[in-house]
Design a protein around this motif. Structure first.
Motif, short mmCIF file in Angstrom:
data_model
loop_
_atom_site.label_atom_id
_atom_site.label_comp_id
_atom_site.label_asym_id
_atom_site.label_seq_id
_atom_site.Cartn_x
_atom_site.Cartn_y
_atom_site.Cartn_z
N THR A 2 0.77 -1.30 -0.10
CA THR A 2 -0.10 -0.37 0.08
C THR A 2 0.77 1.31 0.05
N LEU A 3 0.23 2.58 -0.36
CA LEU A 3 0.92 3.69 -0.39
C LEU A 3 1.33 3.87 1.03
N VAL A 4 0.60 3.58 2.06
CA VAL A 4 0.75 3.92 3.28
C VAL A 4 2.13 3.24 3.74
N GLN A 5 2.21 2.14 3.42
CA GLN A 5 3.39 1.26 4.03
C GLN A 5 4.70 1.90 3.43
N LEU A 6 4.53 2.47 2.48
CA LEU A 6 5.64 3.10 1.52
C LEU A 6 5.93 4.44 2.17
N GLN A 7 4.85 4.91 2.49
CA GLN A 7 5.08 6.44 3.33
C GLN A 7 5.83 6.10 4.72
N TYR A 8 5.33 4.92 5.56
CA TYR A 8 6.06 4.54 6.56
C TYR A 8 7.55 4.23 6.50
N VAL A 9 7.78 3.42 5.39
CA VAL A 9 9.17 3.31 4.87
C VAL A 9 9.99 4.60 4.61
N ILE A 36 5.41 -2.04 8.13
CA ILE A 36 6.62 -2.34 7.43
C ILE A 36 7.02 -3.75 7.46
N GLN A 37 6.66 -4.35 8.55
CA GLN A 37 6.95 -5.88 8.63
C GLN A 37 6.20 -6.70 7.44
N LYS A 38 4.57 -6.23 7.35
CA LYS A 38 4.06 -7.02 6.43
C LYS A 38 4.50 -6.55 4.99
N ILE A 60 19.49 -4.21 -0.19
CA ILE A 60 18.08 -3.84 -1.18
C ILE A 60 16.99 -3.05 -0.72
N GLY A 61 17.34 -2.62 0.76
CA GLY A 61 16.41 -1.60 1.23
C GLY A 61 16.51 -0.30 0.41
N ALA A 62 17.58 0.03 0.23
CA ALA A 62 18.01 1.30 -0.41
C ALA A 62 17.21 1.50 -1.72
N LYS A 63 17.11 0.39 -2.63
CA LYS A 63 16.68 0.22 -3.69
C LYS A 63 15.29 0.29 -3.63
N ILE A 64 14.44 -0.33 -2.65
CA ILE A 64 13.17 -0.21 -2.18
C ILE A 64 12.81 1.21 -1.98
N VAL A 65 13.76 1.86 -1.25
CA VAL A 65 13.45 3.37 -0.62
C VAL A 65 13.37 4.09 -1.86
N ALA A 66 14.37 4.04 -2.62
CA ALA A 66 14.46 4.89 -4.10
C ALA A 66 13.05 4.79 -4.64
N GLN A 67 12.54 3.27 -5.05
CA GLN A 67 11.55 3.11 -5.73
C GLN A 67 10.22 3.66 -4.92
N ALA A 68 10.18 3.49 -3.73
CA ALA A 68 9.02 4.15 -3.02
C ALA A 68 8.95 5.49 -3.19
N LYS A 69 9.95 6.32 -3.36
CA LYS A 69 9.91 7.86 -3.51
C LYS A 69 9.45 8.02 -4.95
N THR A 70 9.79 7.40 -5.75
CA THR A 70 9.14 7.59 -7.30
C THR A 70 7.68 6.87 -7.29
N GLU A 74 4.60 9.76 -8.20
CA GLU A 74 3.86 9.69 -9.19
C GLU A 74 2.22 9.56 -8.50
N ALA A 75 1.95 9.03 -7.46
CA ALA A 75 0.75 9.12 -7.05
C ALA A 75 0.21 10.43 -6.64
N ASN A 76 1.05 11.24 -6.02
CA ASN A 76 0.62 12.62 -5.90
C ASN A 76 0.46 13.29 -7.10
N ARG A 77 1.53 13.00 -7.88
CA ARG A 77 1.17 14.02 -9.13
C ARG A 77 -0.23 13.35 -10.15
N MET A 78 -0.99 12.28 -9.63
CA MET A 78 -1.91 11.95 -10.15
C MET A 78 -3.02 12.99 -9.40
N LYS A 79 -2.95 13.14 -8.05
CA LYS A 79 -3.93 14.02 -7.55
C LYS A 79 -3.82 15.66 -7.91
#
Length: 316
Positions: A2-9, A36-38, A60-70, A74-79
């Protein structure tokens, strides 16, 4: 996922602490940790190394963080796209402002803008120029108020005004009885300036003959104009100020302000944003608000009275 999980990350990645990240995200620490554990279980990886203090991001977490930002950007851009299509000026608008602009400019336009646009929420962050550029490029900032030009890829600059520089010189100083001064009057031996990291420091040094800086070094540096003014009043020298900062001084201190003879050294202040931003209505509204308030107080366009060499200072 979820987007919320990515925000927490991203919150944990920023603060390196689950408790602080939860507080900044306005949730309980167990809730944030569980989400985050989920996500980690779903991806079958560990994003954070919880055995280190402060918490570290795994490879691998660094790559996840970078992708989460993207993804979140993009989700915000839709709004933003939907709001722009509807002509709505609402939601959060995060603006990075450099320290030498924030205290003199933001109080002038903040309340007026919020009153005229009650569904918008201006979030102002005081940051150095490099952090503002980074924030605009990674999507954590929507806009920036900086001294320009920057010559940065992907960054659009919209000049707002051209702010003259003035000198603060107590009566006991060697130039204290002068009605005006010139750039040639400046001497690094008795000039008080801001510390490294402030772009205004570079503005000031650009005015000085620094060829003999080793023989006549700058004696005192500080992180605020208030301290520089106090030091000048205590007999340690003189300093330079942006004119809007000088306008805010008490009357008894304004008596120590000396203007430069023409052409006057000045700095260009711009609203900056990413070339792909979709919030044109906000940009236009903010520019109109700021310029309408400053009209008659300061130069909104380049003028022959201003020193183009200082206006064209390169990136800090």
């Amino acid at each position: 996922m979820t987007l919320v999980q990515l925000q927490y990350v991203l919150a944990v990645a920023e603060y390196k602490n689950f408790t602080i990240a939860a507080d900044k995200s306005f949730v309980t620490q167990p809730t944030l940790s569980m989400q985050i554990q989920k996500l980690e279980k779903e991806l079958n990886i560990e994003i954070f190394d919880r055995t280190s203090h402060p918490i570290k991001i795994t490879q691998i977490g660094a790559k996840i963080v970078a992708q989460a930002k993207t993804i979140l950007m993009e989700a915000n851009r839709m709004k933003h796209l939907v709001n722009e299509e509807k002509g709505l000026l609402e939601g959060d608008f995060i603006i990075g402002v450099i320290p030498t602009i924030l205290p003199s400019l933001v109080p002038l336009f903040y309340k007026t803008f919020q009153k005229n646009n009650p569904k918008s929420n201006l979030i102002i962050k005081e940051l150095q120029t490099d952090k503002i550029i980074k924030g605009i490029k990674d999507g954590s900032l929507d806009f920036g108020l900086v001294v320009s030009p920057l010559y940065e890829d992907q960054i659009i600059e919209r000049p707002l005004y051209y702010e003259p520089l003035v000198a603060y010189i107590p009566p006991v100083h060697r130039l204290g009885q002068n009605k005006t001064i010139t750039q040639e009057d400046l001497d690094t031996a008795d000039l008080l300036i801001l510390q490294e990291g402030h772009c205004f420091r570079n503005n000031v040094l650009a005015l000085c003959d620094t060829s003999n800086l080793k023989q006549r070094p700058i004696k005192l540096e500080s992180g605020s104009f208030d301290v520089l003014i106090k030091l000048a009043n205590d007999g340690f020298g003189m300093t330079l100020l942006p004119s809007l900062v000088a306008d805010d001084l008490p009357e008894e201190l304004r008596n120590n302000i000396k203007n430069f003879k023409s052409p006057v050294p000045s700095r260009e202040v711009s609203l900056i944003f990413h070339q792909s931003q979709l919030r044109d209505s906000f940009e236009k509204e903010l520019v109109n608000t700021i310029q309408s308030i400053l009209r008659g107080k300061i130069f909104l366009e380049k003028d022959e009275k201003l020193d183009a060499n200082i206006i064209s200072l390169t990136k800090k």
